[in-house]
Write an enzyme that holds these catalytic residues in place. Structure first.
Site, PDB file in Angstrom:
ATOM      1  N   LYS A 268       0.843  -1.195   0.000  1.00  0.00           N
ATOM      2  CA  LYS A 268       0.000   0.000   0.000  1.00  0.00           C
ATOM      3  C   LYS A 268       0.878   1.244   0.000  1.00  0.00           C
ATOM      4  CE  LYS A 268      -3.932  -1.725   2.716  1.00  0.00           C
ATOM      5  NZ  LYS A 268      -4.999  -1.579   1.714  1.00  0.00           N
ATOM      6  N   ARG A 342     -10.291 -11.449   2.017  1.00  0.00           N
ATOM      7  CA  ARG A 342     -11.124 -12.519   1.456  1.00  0.00           C
ATOM      8  C   ARG A 342     -10.405 -13.865   1.531  1.00  0.00           C
ATOM      9  NH1 ARG A 342     -11.544  -9.239  -4.077  1.00  0.00           N
ATOM     10  NH2 ARG A 342     -11.556  -7.622  -2.484  1.00  0.00           N
TER      11      ARG A 342
HETATM   12  N1  BES Z   1      -8.034  -3.710   4.428  1.00  0.00           N
HETATM   13  C1  BES Z   1      -8.252  -3.314   3.098  1.00  0.00           C
HETATM   14  C2  BES Z   1      -9.570  -2.559   2.887  1.00  0.00           C
HETATM   15  C3  BES Z   1      -9.680  -1.234   3.577  1.00  0.00           C
HETATM   16  C4  BES Z   1      -9.289  -0.072   2.948  1.00  0.00           C
HETATM   17  C5  BES Z   1     -10.235  -1.149   4.831  1.00  0.00           C
HETATM   18  C6  BES Z   1      -9.410   1.141   3.582  1.00  0.00           C
HETATM   19  C7  BES Z   1     -10.364   0.064   5.472  1.00  0.00           C
HETATM   20  C8  BES Z   1      -9.957   1.223   4.850  1.00  0.00           C
HETATM   21  C9  BES Z   1      -8.267  -4.532   2.176  1.00  0.00           C
HETATM   22  O1  BES Z   1      -7.492  -5.594   2.575  1.00  0.00           O
HETATM   23  C10 BES Z   1      -7.759  -4.075   0.850  1.00  0.00           C
HETATM   24  O2  BES Z   1      -6.652  -3.635   0.789  1.00  0.00           O
HETATM   25  N2  BES Z   1      -8.596  -4.195  -0.185  1.00  0.00           N
HETATM   26  C11 BES Z   1      -8.234  -3.795  -1.480  1.00  0.00           C
HETATM   27  C12 BES Z   1      -8.848  -4.782  -2.439  1.00  0.00           C
HETATM   28  C13 BES Z   1      -8.335  -4.660  -3.861  1.00  0.00           C
HETATM   29  C14 BES Z   1      -6.874  -5.009  -3.926  1.00  0.00           C
HETATM   30  C15 BES Z   1      -9.146  -5.567  -4.742  1.00  0.00           C
HETATM   31  C16 BES Z   1      -8.758  -2.384  -1.720  1.00  0.00           C
HETATM   32  O3  BES Z   1      -9.800  -2.045  -1.181  1.00  0.00           O
HETATM   33  O4  BES Z   1      -8.108  -1.630  -2.430  1.00  0.00           O
HETATM   34 ZN    ZN Z   2      -5.449  -5.451   1.953  1.00  0.00          ZN
END
Ligand code: BES
Ligand code: ZN
Ligand code: ZN
Length: 488
Positions: A268, A342
């Site tokens: 990230k 997931r």
């Molecule tokens: N933990 C994150 C989702 C999240 C983002 C929660 C911001 C709270 C605040 C999750 O694991 C994630 O990173 N999801 C990705 C999915 C994508 C790679 C398909 C996302 O939301 O970008």
């Molecule tokens: Zn994530």
């Protein structure tokens, strides 16, 4: 905060009075007219959550009176009362008062739900995460509140206050877990906390099983283990179980417990990582539920399943292109290691399926897309049963937590097809319906029964103080889950 009930006003502590806008009047209060006139003199109009502080002359019910505006009478809901309770606490705190009284306004049809909401507003705003601050010894003010209700309502008020206290304190317990720094709140530490919660509930038919890495491997949880590979902290699966006598239904609560989500090798950006200690909020809310269960004793069997690991980019980390095998035998091509929630839920849901629960509810900070779609106050809900959604939404309405349903369009599953495995962890249609894709993926690991997925990425965390929410973890959706269990 200690909460008392009384049907008499005392002269000794400040008195908070709720006042509507437009028909500004104070019923049943000696000197009410005079107090209001003085308040108007200060420019107070009863506007929602505005306040006025007065020191009326003798004859008034108290030497210090705080007015809190509720806005237009016809728009007042239990949420207005909950927020006004928070306004009262903050005003009294700014006056450095140790205790206060608040007159229940009797504006809602249902007095118990009004007292319930008021108590929640008080308890939820009596929260600060200050254990790492130098001046942590300072006691949070006010320490005590007395709700003034007419005598005929005292009995039902007692019950409402009792329930509101348990639920809100459990939500504050969850806030603490979410707010704790990620190097403290590791999977192992969450396991220790789960054990503490279990000890409290042991005599109330709560049992616990803790699965370590070797057992996870034996059970075939390759998906959870895959996510864990880049981390120096071991993974765990916790299974709490509450089985009251005579229960005829069972509910499995399945929680995402990523104690820190760096994104893994699909790292990230720095800013997106700032709040990622909160990625265990789903699992934490289940601990909150089990903390309250021995006190409220719902008549339904409850399983709490927590999938715990960090998501880190260490040398052994799983990589885009890797194929993982989940407990139900399905193979998953990982194309983005940041879609890890997931993956851990795939195994946790497959585990839950073996218990054959009537209802499965998974709770996860799953997608940033859900925040884009619904903002920070509403959770996304997806599942296979509209009635279950309505039950959750109704439970949420009782405590001011909001849910909105998104459709699991099966045509979108096309995007999850992999050329090399049974399914991919992200869709080839990159920019569309991210939250629904997450739900569709999870659906592949649910084994029968009614199921709902709650994407709490937005409301699990608050960037700023907001009425009875403090900055940081919110405790969402602990209170809703408890109301749901009590409704069965
Ligand atoms: N933990 C994150 C989702 C999240 C983002 C929660 C911001 C709270 C605040 C999750 O694991 C994630 O990173 N999801 C990705 C999915 C994508 C790679 C398909 C996302 O939301 O970008
Ligand atoms: Zn994530
Ligand atoms: Zn995550």
């Amino acid at each position: 905060m200690k909460i008392n009930l009384s049907s008499f006003v005392s002269k000794k502590t400040p008195l908070v009075l709720f006042v509507c806008e437009k028909d500004l009047f104070l019923p049943n209060i000696p000197e009410g007219k005079k107090i209001l006139e003085d308040a108007k003199g200060q420019g107070f109009t009863g506007k929602e959550f505005s306040t006025a502080t007065l020191q009326p002359a003798s004859g008034s019910p108290s030497s210090l009176v705080v007015l809190v505006g509720l806005g237009d009478k016809k728009n007042i809901s239990s949420e207005t009362i909950r927020r006004a309770g928070a306004t009262a606490v903050k005003r009294v705190r700014s006056l450095a008062q140790k205790s206060f009284q608040v007159l229940n306004p009797n504006l809602l049809k249902n007095v118990s739900s009004e007292i319930y909401a008021l108590t929640e507003g008080l308890v939820l705003s009596d929260y600060a995460f200050n254990k790492y601050k130098s001046n942590k010894e300072e006691k949070m003010l006010p320490e005590e509140a007395t709700l003034i209700v007419s005598e005929k309502y005292l009995d039902s008020a007692k019950e409402s206050v009792h329930l509101a206290k348990i639920l809100s304190e459990s939500a504050c317990f969850v806030r603490n877990l979410v707010n704790e720094p990620p190097s403290h709140m590791t999977p192992g530490n969450l396991v220790s906390l789960a054990k503490e919660v279990w000890k409290e509930g042991k005599s109330s038919s709560v049992s616990i099983k803790i699965y370590e890495k070797e057992s996870l491997a034996k059970m075939g949880m390759g998906s959870l283990l895959g996510v864990n590979r880049g981390s120096a902290e071991p993974p765990f699966l916790v299974h709490l179980h509450y089985k009251p006598q005579g229960a005829r239904q069972s509910v499995a609560l399945v929680g995402k417990g990523i104690t820190f989500d760096s994104g893994g090798l699909s790292l990230k950006p720095a800013e997106a990582m700032e709040t990622m200690k909160m990625d265990m909020a789903g699992a934490a809310s289940i601990l909150g539920v089990f903390r309250a269960i021995p006190q409220i004793k719902p008549k339904v069997e409850v399983h709490g399943i927590l999938a715990l690991t960090e998501n880190m980019p260490g040398g052994k980390a799983y990589k885009p292109g890797d194929i993982l095998k989940a407990m139900n035998g399905k193979t998953i091509e990982v194309l983005n290691t940041d879609a890890e929630g997931r993956l851990v839920l795939a195994d946790a849901l497959a585990y839950a399926g073996k218990l054959k629960p009537d209802v499965t509810i998974d709770i996860a900070t799953l997608t940033g897309a859900c925040i884009i779609a619904l903002g920070s106050l509403v959770a996304g809900a997806m599942g296979n049963d509209d009635t279950l959604f309505q039950q959750i939404q109704k439970a949420g309405e009782m405590c001011g937590e909001k849910f909105w349903q998104l459709p699991l369009i099966s045509d979108y599953k096309e995007g999850l097809k992999s050329p090399v495995a049974d399914i991919k962890n992200i869709s080839s249609v990159r920019k569309e319906a991210g939250s629904i894709i997450g739900g569709l993926f999870l659906q592949e690991f649910v084994n029968g029964g009614h199921w709902i997925h709650l994407d709490i990425a937005g409301p699990a965390w608050s960037d700023k103080e907001f009425h009875y929410l403090s900055q940081g973890g919110t405790g969402f959706p602990t209170r809703t889950l408890l109301h749901y269990l009590l409704s069965i």
